[in-house]
Enzyme design. Sequence first.
Site, PDB file in Angstrom:
ATOM      1  N   THR A  45       0.699  -1.260   0.027  1.00 54.18           N
ATOM      2  CA  THR A  45       0.081   0.011  -0.116  1.00 54.18           C
ATOM      3  C   THR A  45       0.680   1.247   0.181  1.00 54.18           C
ATOM      4  O   THR A  45       1.190   2.001   0.780  1.00 54.18           O
ATOM      5  CB  THR A  45      -0.751   0.109   1.179  1.00 54.18           C
ATOM      6  OG1 THR A  45       0.013  -0.128   2.409  1.00 54.18           O
ATOM      7  CG2 THR A  45      -1.910  -1.153   1.207  1.00 54.18           C
TER       8      THR A  45
ATOM      9  N   ARG B 217      14.497   1.293   0.437  1.00 52.00           N
ATOM     10  CA  ARG B 217      13.266   2.123   0.312  1.00 52.00           C
ATOM     11  C   ARG B 217      13.354   3.162   1.238  1.00 52.00           C
ATOM     12  O   ARG B 217      13.387   2.958   2.510  1.00 52.00           O
ATOM     13  CB  ARG B 217      11.907   1.353   0.514  1.00 52.00           C
ATOM     14  CG  ARG B 217      11.844   0.451  -0.830  1.00 52.00           C
ATOM     15  CD  ARG B 217      10.585  -0.325  -0.486  1.00 52.00           C
ATOM     16  NE  ARG B 217      10.492  -1.561   0.175  1.00 52.00           N
ATOM     17  CZ  ARG B 217      10.046  -2.272   0.783  1.00 52.00           C
ATOM     18  NH1 ARG B 217       8.612  -2.226   0.404  1.00 52.00           N
ATOM     19  NH2 ARG B 217      10.078  -3.135   1.719  1.00 52.00           N
TER      20      ARG B 217
ATOM     21  N   CYS C 122       7.989   2.030   5.864  1.00 53.23           N
ATOM     22  CA  CYS C 122       6.587   2.270   6.868  1.00 53.23           C
ATOM     23  C   CYS C 122       6.560   3.612   7.224  1.00 53.23           C
ATOM     24  O   CYS C 122       5.610   4.158   6.947  1.00 53.23           O
ATOM     25  CB  CYS C 122       6.723   1.013   7.685  1.00 53.23           C
ATOM     26  SG  CYS C 122       6.925  -0.431   7.181  1.00 53.23           S
TER      27      CYS C 122
ATOM     28  N   GLU D 133      11.341  -4.833   9.837  1.00 56.95           N
ATOM     29  CA  GLU D 133      12.308  -5.472   8.778  1.00 56.95           C
ATOM     30  C   GLU D 133      13.504  -5.775   9.705  1.00 56.95           C
ATOM     31  O   GLU D 133      13.913  -5.092  10.563  1.00 56.95           O
ATOM     32  CB  GLU D 133      12.672  -4.315   7.710  1.00 56.95           C
ATOM     33  CG  GLU D 133      11.567  -4.293   6.842  1.00 56.95           C
ATOM     34  CD  GLU D 133      11.911  -3.763   5.554  1.00 56.95           C
ATOM     35  OE1 GLU D 133      12.852  -3.708   5.225  1.00 56.95           O
ATOM     36  OE2 GLU D 133      11.023  -3.013   5.031  1.00 56.95           O
TER      37      GLU D 133
ATOM     38  N   GLU E 212      -0.074  -5.687  11.328  1.00 50.82           N
ATOM     39  CA  GLU E 212       1.166  -6.332  11.755  1.00 50.82           C
ATOM     40  C   GLU E 212       2.086  -5.200  12.491  1.00 50.82           C
ATOM     41  O   GLU E 212       2.120  -4.325  11.932  1.00 50.82           O
ATOM     42  CB  GLU E 212       2.027  -7.000  10.716  1.00 50.82           C
ATOM     43  CG  GLU E 212       2.081  -6.261   9.047  1.00 50.82           C
ATOM     44  CD  GLU E 212       3.174  -5.286   9.617  1.00 50.82           C
ATOM     45  OE1 GLU E 212       4.174  -5.522  10.141  1.00 50.82           O
ATOM     46  OE2 GLU E 212       3.321  -4.179   8.700  1.00 50.82           O
TER      47      GLU E 212
ATOM     48  N   LYS F 274      17.444   6.410  19.803  1.00 49.59           N
ATOM     49  CA  LYS F 274      18.881   6.703  19.166  1.00 49.59           C
ATOM     50  C   LYS F 274      18.719   7.759  18.391  1.00 49.59           C
ATOM     51  O   LYS F 274      18.121   7.532  17.254  1.00 49.59           O
ATOM     52  CB  LYS F 274      19.356   5.259  18.530  1.00 49.59           C
ATOM     53  CG  LYS F 274      19.882   4.411  19.617  1.00 49.59           C
ATOM     54  CD  LYS F 274      20.692   3.289  18.996  1.00 49.59           C
ATOM     55  CE  LYS F 274      20.993   2.225  19.969  1.00 49.59           C
ATOM     56  NZ  LYS F 274      19.814   0.990  19.529  1.00 49.59           N
ATOM     57  N   PRO F 275      19.533   8.887  18.266  1.00 49.85           N
ATOM     58  CA  PRO F 275      19.376   9.777  17.033  1.00 49.85           C
ATOM     59  C   PRO F 275      20.320   9.025  15.899  1.00 49.85           C
ATOM     60  O   PRO F 275      20.897   8.107  15.942  1.00 49.85           O
ATOM     61  CB  PRO F 275      20.468  10.779  17.545  1.00 49.85           C
ATOM     62  CG  PRO F 275      21.184  10.367  18.818  1.00 49.85           C
ATOM     63  CD  PRO F 275      20.457   9.363  19.214  1.00 49.85           C
TER      64      PRO F 275
HETATM   65  C1  UGA Z   1       8.412   0.075  11.551  1.00 48.99           C
HETATM   66  C2  UGA Z   1       7.882  -0.249  13.051  1.00 48.99           C
HETATM   67  O1  UGA Z   1       8.920  -0.348  13.859  1.00 48.99           O
HETATM   68  C3  UGA Z   1       6.858  -1.612  13.107  1.00 48.99           C
HETATM   69  O2  UGA Z   1       6.656  -1.849  14.270  1.00 48.99           O
HETATM   70  C4  UGA Z   1       6.307  -1.721  11.800  1.00 48.99           C
HETATM   71  O3  UGA Z   1       5.424  -3.062  11.947  1.00 48.99           O
HETATM   72  C5  UGA Z   1       6.758  -1.392  10.593  1.00 48.99           C
HETATM   73  O4  UGA Z   1       7.658  -0.070  10.623  1.00 48.99           O
HETATM   74  C6  UGA Z   1       5.702  -1.568   9.552  1.00 48.99           C
HETATM   75  O5  UGA Z   1       5.043  -0.687   9.597  1.00 48.99           O
HETATM   76  O6  UGA Z   1       5.501  -2.621   8.750  1.00 48.99           O
HETATM   77  P1  UGA Z   1      10.595  -0.847  10.173  1.00 48.99           P
HETATM   78  O7  UGA Z   1      10.086  -0.060   9.040  1.00 48.99           O
HETATM   79  O8  UGA Z   1      11.172  -2.241   9.936  1.00 48.99           O
HETATM   80  O9  UGA Z   1       9.419  -0.919  11.286  1.00 48.99           O
HETATM   81  O10 UGA Z   1      11.893  -0.004  10.869  1.00 48.99           O
HETATM   82  P2  UGA Z   1      12.249   0.405  12.377  1.00 48.99           P
HETATM   83  O11 UGA Z   1      12.978  -0.407  13.070  1.00 48.99           O
HETATM   84  O12 UGA Z   1      10.802   1.068  13.011  1.00 48.99           O
HETATM   85  O13 UGA Z   1      13.036   1.769  12.094  1.00 48.99           O
HETATM   86  C7  UGA Z   1      12.380   2.807  11.233  1.00 48.99           C
HETATM   87  C8  UGA Z   1      13.456   3.960  11.018  1.00 48.99           C
HETATM   88  O14 UGA Z   1      13.932   4.619  12.452  1.00 48.99           O
HETATM   89  C9  UGA Z   1      14.820   3.576  10.556  1.00 48.99           C
HETATM   90  O15 UGA Z   1      15.189   4.368   9.615  1.00 48.99           O
HETATM   91  C10 UGA Z   1      15.742   3.365  11.658  1.00 48.99           C
HETATM   92  O16 UGA Z   1      17.217   3.571  11.347  1.00 48.99           O
HETATM   93  C11 UGA Z   1      15.215   4.611  12.644  1.00 48.99           C
HETATM   94  N1  UGA Z   1      15.409   4.426  14.054  1.00 48.99           N
HETATM   95  C12 UGA Z   1      15.252   3.414  14.714  1.00 48.99           C
HETATM   96  C13 UGA Z   1      16.539   5.482  14.582  1.00 48.99           C
HETATM   97  O17 UGA Z   1      17.022   6.393  13.894  1.00 48.99           O
HETATM   98  N2  UGA Z   1      16.699   5.259  16.031  1.00 48.99           N
HETATM   99  C14 UGA Z   1      16.203   4.408  16.572  1.00 48.99           C
HETATM  100  O18 UGA Z   1      16.493   4.396  17.942  1.00 48.99           O
HETATM  101  C15 UGA Z   1      15.195   3.474  16.067  1.00 48.99           C
END
Ligand code: UGA
Length: 432
Positions: free
Chosen positions: A89, A326, A258, A153, A149, A249-250
Amino acid sequence: MGSARIVVIGTGYVGLTTGACLAGLGHQVTCVDVDEKKVARLAAGQVDILEPGLEELVSRGLSAGRLNFVVGAGAAVANAEAVFLCVPTPMGAGGAADLRAVEAVIDEICGVLPAGCAVITKSTVPVGTAQRIRAMLGRVDVPVVANPEFLREGTAVADFLNPDRIVVGSDEEQAARWVADLYTDLAAPNVITDAASAELVKYAANCFLAMKLSYVNAIAELCERLGADIMSVTEGMGYDRRIGRSFLKPGPGWGGSCLPKDTHALVQVAESVGFDFSLLSAAIGENIAQRDRIVAKIAGAVGGTLAGSRIGVLGLAFKAGTNDLRDSPALSVTAMLAAHGAEVTAYDPAVGGELPGMRIVDDPYQVAKGADAIVVLTEWDEFRRIDWSYLADLMQGDSIVDTRNLLDPQVVLAAGLTWLGLGRPRARVLAR
Ligand code: UGA
């Protein structure tokens, strides 16, 4: 409950993880995709995406006869008790979610679905989609259920098998309870609600995470200006159980498939009902500003002008543990560097091939050759093990810009390099 006959439509990381894990829980699962070649590879047990544990689960499901892969949703659903929609989507015009893939599937299965078969949305879909699907189906004998969900990733299998909660919503409560029972073995708290609430939980959660990250990135910027250390600030905040320690975490901005899409979609949805969600819009704006600040920091590290500079980049994926590019902040930053006239050489342990505006090499030391500055953009653990003295000899300049605060500054400084993190102005000096 016993074993249910389930069809999962779409074999991206959500669909494939859902299918393989449901088969692992003992259900009989058929996964459907439109891509014939992908289906053939999956049927042979080959998984293209980097998801720890997934390939093993797929092979186990295949050899147990509980998982199979086919092309064509119409035939697959004829005998199903539940159909999970896991098609993409993406962000459409104006930021709203593009539902064409969902609509195409509904069109295809509508006339074939057996009575009583639950149609379940798993992909993130706008609030009101369950209702829209009901109207499209025009079948009173087919319940529609929203079951979002929460898989990240890179840890999707672990997240599926150890969920914080299972959210199931339907305007037919019995159908919602039946879907929740598919997961009984996972022993997670269940939130059973109406369809719109379940759909909104997903957006509300992802957008909250995005706002948390924008907030932390802004606090890191304040740390730089005020002489404070973000590591201590987030540690001090994180022990407050109301705030929590994770997602503090910055970094170079939040990205991936997502968070960016869901934040834009929720702003849009709010707008469509006359609500200006300025809090969320500000978080999106802050995320753009963060990338600008990173580029300015890199420019500062090479003496103020990027034109003609050689920048080595470590990490391209949007986060460690995935090869997904992406909406990767690393790609936005490298594109901006190239647009300012920098020559970019990059290495990522999970990304090969060719990408516009940069040269991709096979190891961190090739990145370092002749570089004026090296920028860490993805938090791959292996970057911690780099031989910084050897790398320093290969570089032309001496700046390491660590946008993930991944490295131990003392180790980098001890190699005779300068270290610039985010929000850590005091960590730039070698301890004596
Ligand atoms: C995110 C959500 O965390 C999931 O719960 C959700 O199911 C998923 O989207 C979705 O909608 O399908 P994801 O996109 O895999 O998961 O990635 P995240 O681990 O959430 O990270 C997102 C972004 O935040 C990344 O760019 C990551 O580097 C950044 N991030 C994350 C930070 O800069 N600092 C952090 O402390 C954590």
